[in-house]
Enzyme design. Structure first.
Site, PDB file in Angstrom:
ATOM      1  N   ALA A  51       0.860  -1.189   0.000  1.00  0.00           N
ATOM      2  CA  ALA A  51       0.000   0.000   0.000  1.00  0.00           C
ATOM      3  C   ALA A  51       0.889   1.229   0.000  1.00  0.00           C
ATOM      4  O   ALA A  51       1.603   1.501   0.965  1.00  0.00           O
ATOM      5  CB  ALA A  51      -0.905  -0.013   1.225  1.00  0.00           C
ATOM      6  N   GLN A  52       0.871   1.966  -1.098  1.00  0.00           N
ATOM      7  CA  GLN A  52       1.771   3.121  -1.208  1.00  0.00           C
ATOM      8  C   GLN A  52       1.163   4.354  -0.576  1.00  0.00           C
ATOM      9  O   GLN A  52       1.764   5.014   0.254  1.00  0.00           O
ATOM     10  CB  GLN A  52       2.065   3.413  -2.685  1.00  0.00           C
ATOM     11  CG  GLN A  52       2.855   2.352  -3.385  1.00  0.00           C
ATOM     12  CD  GLN A  52       3.127   2.732  -4.840  1.00  0.00           C
ATOM     13  OE1 GLN A  52       2.641   3.723  -5.347  1.00  0.00           O
ATOM     14  NE2 GLN A  52       3.914   1.912  -5.505  1.00  0.00           N
ATOM     15  N   GLY A  54      -1.438   5.572   1.510  1.00  0.00           N
ATOM     16  CA  GLY A  54      -1.473   5.935   2.915  1.00  0.00           C
ATOM     17  C   GLY A  54      -2.709   5.462   3.622  1.00  0.00           C
ATOM     18  O   GLY A  54      -3.411   4.577   3.147  1.00  0.00           O
ATOM     19  N   GLU A 120      -6.304  12.496  -2.022  1.00  0.00           N
ATOM     20  CA  GLU A 120      -6.437  11.479  -3.069  1.00  0.00           C
ATOM     21  C   GLU A 120      -7.825  11.574  -3.678  1.00  0.00           C
ATOM     22  O   GLU A 120      -8.672  12.327  -3.179  1.00  0.00           O
ATOM     23  CB  GLU A 120      -6.150  10.072  -2.518  1.00  0.00           C
ATOM     24  CG  GLU A 120      -4.662   9.856  -2.266  1.00  0.00           C
ATOM     25  CD  GLU A 120      -4.309   8.467  -1.767  1.00  0.00           C
ATOM     26  OE1 GLU A 120      -5.113   7.540  -1.908  1.00  0.00           O
ATOM     27  OE2 GLU A 120      -3.199   8.332  -1.210  1.00  0.00           O
ATOM     28  N   ASP A 227      -7.811 -17.020  -0.776  1.00  0.00           N
ATOM     29  CA  ASP A 227      -7.764 -18.212   0.095  1.00  0.00           C
ATOM     30  C   ASP A 227      -8.884 -18.232   1.143  1.00  0.00           C
ATOM     31  O   ASP A 227      -9.621 -19.206   1.265  1.00  0.00           O
ATOM     32  CB  ASP A 227      -6.416 -18.297   0.836  1.00  0.00           C
ATOM     33  CG  ASP A 227      -5.258 -18.691  -0.081  1.00  0.00           C
ATOM     34  OD1 ASP A 227      -5.374 -18.486  -1.297  1.00  0.00           O
ATOM     35  OD2 ASP A 227      -4.238 -19.194   0.433  1.00  0.00           O
ATOM     36  N   HIS A 248      -7.337  -0.468 -10.069  1.00  0.00           N
ATOM     37  CA  HIS A 248      -6.589   0.773  -9.840  1.00  0.00           C
ATOM     38  C   HIS A 248      -6.283   1.383 -11.202  1.00  0.00           C
ATOM     39  O   HIS A 248      -5.832   0.676 -12.102  1.00  0.00           O
ATOM     40  CB  HIS A 248      -5.294   0.496  -9.073  1.00  0.00           C
ATOM     41  CG  HIS A 248      -4.724   1.730  -8.455  1.00  0.00           C
ATOM     42  ND1 HIS A 248      -4.159   2.731  -9.199  1.00  0.00           N
ATOM     43  CD2 HIS A 248      -4.667   2.137  -7.166  1.00  0.00           C
ATOM     44  CE1 HIS A 248      -3.760   3.705  -8.378  1.00  0.00           C
ATOM     45  NE2 HIS A 248      -4.062   3.371  -7.136  1.00  0.00           N
ATOM     46  N   HIS A 357      -7.163  -4.466  -8.343  1.00  0.00           N
ATOM     47  CA  HIS A 357      -6.486  -3.893  -7.180  1.00  0.00           C
ATOM     48  C   HIS A 357      -7.116  -4.308  -5.857  1.00  0.00           C
ATOM     49  O   HIS A 357      -6.404  -4.667  -4.916  1.00  0.00           O
ATOM     50  CB  HIS A 357      -6.520  -2.374  -7.320  1.00  0.00           C
ATOM     51  CG  HIS A 357      -5.816  -1.621  -6.236  1.00  0.00           C
ATOM     52  ND1 HIS A 357      -4.472  -1.784  -5.976  1.00  0.00           N
ATOM     53  CD2 HIS A 357      -6.253  -0.701  -5.341  1.00  0.00           C
ATOM     54  CE1 HIS A 357      -4.117  -0.986  -4.975  1.00  0.00           C
ATOM     55  NE2 HIS A 357      -5.188  -0.335  -4.560  1.00  0.00           N
ATOM     56  N   GLU A 381      -9.494  -7.195   3.869  1.00  0.00           N
ATOM     57  CA  GLU A 381     -10.056  -7.297   2.519  1.00  0.00           C
ATOM     58  C   GLU A 381     -10.928  -8.531   2.307  1.00  0.00           C
ATOM     59  O   GLU A 381     -11.841  -8.514   1.485  1.00  0.00           O
ATOM     60  CB  GLU A 381      -8.911  -7.256   1.500  1.00  0.00           C
ATOM     61  CG  GLU A 381      -9.380  -7.011   0.081  1.00  0.00           C
ATOM     62  CD  GLU A 381      -8.229  -6.762  -0.884  1.00  0.00           C
ATOM     63  OE1 GLU A 381      -7.100  -6.462  -0.427  1.00  0.00           O
ATOM     64  OE2 GLU A 381      -8.461  -6.868  -2.101  1.00  0.00           O
ATOM     65  N   ARG A 392     -14.437   1.386  -3.523  1.00  0.00           N
ATOM     66  CA  ARG A 392     -13.768   1.849  -2.303  1.00  0.00           C
ATOM     67  C   ARG A 392     -13.139   3.237  -2.480  1.00  0.00           C
ATOM     68  O   ARG A 392     -12.492   3.517  -3.500  1.00  0.00           O
ATOM     69  CB  ARG A 392     -12.677   0.841  -1.916  1.00  0.00           C
ATOM     70  CG  ARG A 392     -11.884   1.227  -0.695  1.00  0.00           C
ATOM     71  CD  ARG A 392     -10.957   0.114  -0.293  1.00  0.00           C
ATOM     72  NE  ARG A 392      -9.917  -0.124  -1.261  1.00  0.00           N
ATOM     73  CZ  ARG A 392      -8.773   0.537  -1.328  1.00  0.00           C
ATOM     74  NH1 ARG A 392      -8.509   1.504  -0.478  1.00  0.00           N
ATOM     75  NH2 ARG A 392      -7.882   0.230  -2.239  1.00  0.00           N
TER      76      ARG A 392
HETATM   77  C1  SIN Z   1      -2.612   4.105  -3.898  1.00  0.00           C
HETATM   78  O1  SIN Z   1      -1.608   4.521  -3.349  1.00  0.00           O
HETATM   79  O2  SIN Z   1      -3.067   4.635  -4.913  1.00  0.00           O
HETATM   80  C2  SIN Z   1      -3.296   2.890  -3.348  1.00  0.00           C
HETATM   81  C3  SIN Z   1      -3.950   3.192  -2.081  1.00  0.00           C
HETATM   82  C4  SIN Z   1      -5.270   2.504  -1.991  1.00  0.00           C
HETATM   83  O3  SIN Z   1      -5.491   1.514  -2.688  1.00  0.00           O
HETATM   84  O4  SIN Z   1      -6.141   2.987  -1.267  1.00  0.00           O
END
Ligand code: SIN
Length: 524
Positions: A51-52, A54, A120, A227, A248, A357, A381, A392
């Site tokens: 997860a980049q 945040g 975001e 799984d 994504h 994603h 998840e 989401r």
């Molecule tokens: C993203 O850094 O774009 C992914 C974060 C997320 O999936 O909420």
């Protein structure tokens, strides 16, 4: 000689933010024995690590009401308001108290010491805390370090859950058929010895993450093959909203970059989507949001541009928006990865395409993480709390894992000591297959699932494509079940069986829902 039986008060399957939070909170009672198993070789390896962007917190000039509004708007009318409210009220407090106060996660700050909140897509306020562009990694490192310090937590790596142990299905006593379906732990494969052991527990928490790997292109690591979803479904748990798989919009489209995410935070910092010949296009698709529209809208817009014009990718330009030192400081991981592939994002735009994603559906859970199976909980998840609805909101997934991991722990703790089933009542695992599992078959079958899902159950769906997917997946499932029964188990084979089941659940739900909404989009 390895032990065949492992007993604990609570068994947690999966060690991302949701499972690790549950473990940490449960272990505050030193008498409680907690076992955490993960199929990965290291507990830090899970979807959380990648997860980049945040984690949502409470920004300046922000409120729980505003966050709820944004979640509901992004969720396209299908988010559960009460779940969004829980997230918006409890999440920021947990970020503050647990992640910052107790674990010391080093979120980025301004020079004056104030937390730096990012923006975001579809957020009305900057409220996203980040550690550069490697937020998940910083969080999971801190969490797993804390788990290692607890003597009453046992972390088992290289251990793949094969099936849940549920009564009446696995009971020796046939009279259990008159009781509700109850979970008593799981059969777990030790990858190094090939032995399947009984892990018995008073409560079991599934924290196995998502299923991106059932698609040919995904941001998810190899363990994301559904799984937990497949195991619980086979045991009789209720699955909901499985058609809502989020794509994504911006995944790096360079040879050798397989599934590498270009964080939404890049657009949050002003990055713009352009056609390959340099024209902005998002205003045509989402005049009120532009490049920061909800994810489903952006992903479909890119898909449409690519299909209508034959583009192999679109471009994401940050080079002409931010100065080079700021790009390197804010996005060090993305900068380095692109540079290693010959692209300097401080001067060149980034080629991007959408990829699978996040799974917005999952195992139905109530507000305390309970599934429809007694003593079985699901968090993160793999669960569907209702927060995400049909799409989401960015950077709410870590928060959801944190909140419902904590809630599962509180619920289990409130129940007091949970009785353990006697090992005499649960048969040991019976190995049926004798042949070594053929890796060529596993690879080919997984690819068949991934291509089927990508082409027929992807960003844009139709009745004809979905019907075809169902036929192909049902046939594949029969083949895989035969192959599974005939072979000695290994992680890849167990995962293949879970993956085909997860793919069928998504395809069936998509086939039966004719209404386009959020990330389930049908053109016929
Ligand atoms: C993203 O850094 O774009 C992914 C974060 C997320 O999936 O909420």
């Amino acid at each position: 000689m390895t032990e065949e039986l492992v007993e604990s008060d609570v068994l947690i399957i999966g060690c991302g933010i949701a499972g690790a939070t549950a473990a940490l909170q449960l272990a505050r009672d030193r008498q409680r024995q907690v076992v955490v198993v993960t199929r990965a070789g290291k507990p830090e390896e899970s979807n959380t690590r990648y997860a980049q962007g945040g984690v949502v917190a409470r920004g300046e000039d922000d409120s729980a009401d505003l966050l709820v509004e944004d979640i509901l708007a992004a969720g396209a009318g299908l988010s559960l308001p009460s779940a969004a409210r829980i997230l918006a009220e409890e999440g920021p407090r947990l970020v503050e108290e647990l992640l910052i106060g107790e674990l010391g996660v080093p979120f980025d700050r301004h020079p004056d010491g104030r937390l730096a909140y990012g923006l975001e897509g579809a957020h009305s306020r900057p409220r996203i805390l980040h550690v550069g562009d490697a937020t998940g990694q910083a969080i999971i490192r801190a969490l797993t370090a804390a788990l290692r310090e607890r003597p009453n937590i046992r972390l088992v790596t290289g251990a793949t859950a094969v099936d849940l142990i549920t009564f009446p299905h696995h009971a020796r006593n046939s009279l259990t058929v008159y009781e509700p379906i109850t979970c008593h732990g799981a059969y777990v494969l030790d990858q190094s010895s090939g032995t399947v052991r009984r892990y018995l527990a008073g409560a079991t928490i599934l924290a196995t993450g998502g299923l991106g790997r059932i698609y040919r292109h995904t941001t998810n690591p190899e363990g994301a093959r559904g799984d937990g979803l497949a195991m619980a479904y086979r045991a009789g748990a209720r699955v909901i909203n499985a058609e809502y798989v989020q794509f994504h919009p911006t995944v790096l489209a360079l040879p050798g970059a397989e599934g590498f995410l270009i964080s939404e935070a890049v657009r949050g910092e002003g990055g713009r989507l352009l056609t390959p010949d340099g024209r902005p296009f998002m205003a045509r698709y989402a005049p009120e949001w532009g490049d920061l529209a909800p994810r489903d809208v952006v992903a479909r817009a890119i898909h449409h541009e690519m299909v209508a014009n034959g583009y192999p990718y679109v471009l994401l330009d940050i080079a002409s928006v931010l100065p080079a030192p700021r790009i390197r400081e804010r996005f060090p991981t993305i900068y380095e990865r692109c540079r290693s592939l010959g692209l300097d994002i401080t001067v060149q735009p980034i080629p991007v395409v959408p990829a699978a994603h996040y799974f917005c559906g999952g195992l139905w859970t109530d507000e305390w993480s309970r599934t429809t199976i007694r003593n079985l909980y699901a968090v993160g998840e793999v669960a569907c709390t209702g927060v995400h609805g049909a799409n989401r909101l960015a950077s709410t997934s870590l928060l959801e894992g944190l909140v419902w991991g904590d809630r599962a722990a509180r619920e289990i703790a409130a129940r007091g000591p949970l009785p353990l089933v006697s090992p005499d009542d649960v048969p040991p695992w019976e190995e049926t297959g004798v042949e070594g599992a053929d890796p060529a078959l596993i690879w080919r079958d997984l690819r068949a699932i991934q291509y089927t899902m990508w082409h027929y159950v992807g960003l844009v769906r139709s009745e004809r494509r979905l019907a075809r997917a169902l036929r192909d997946l049902r046939h594949l499932k029969e083949e895989i079940d035969d192959f599974y029964r005939a072979s000695r188990l290994n992680d890849a084979l167990v995962g293949l069986r879970h993956a085909v089941q997860a793919a069928l659940l998504v395809a069936e739900a998509a086939y039966h829902n004719r209404q386009s909404r959020g990330c389930h989009y049908r053109e016929g």
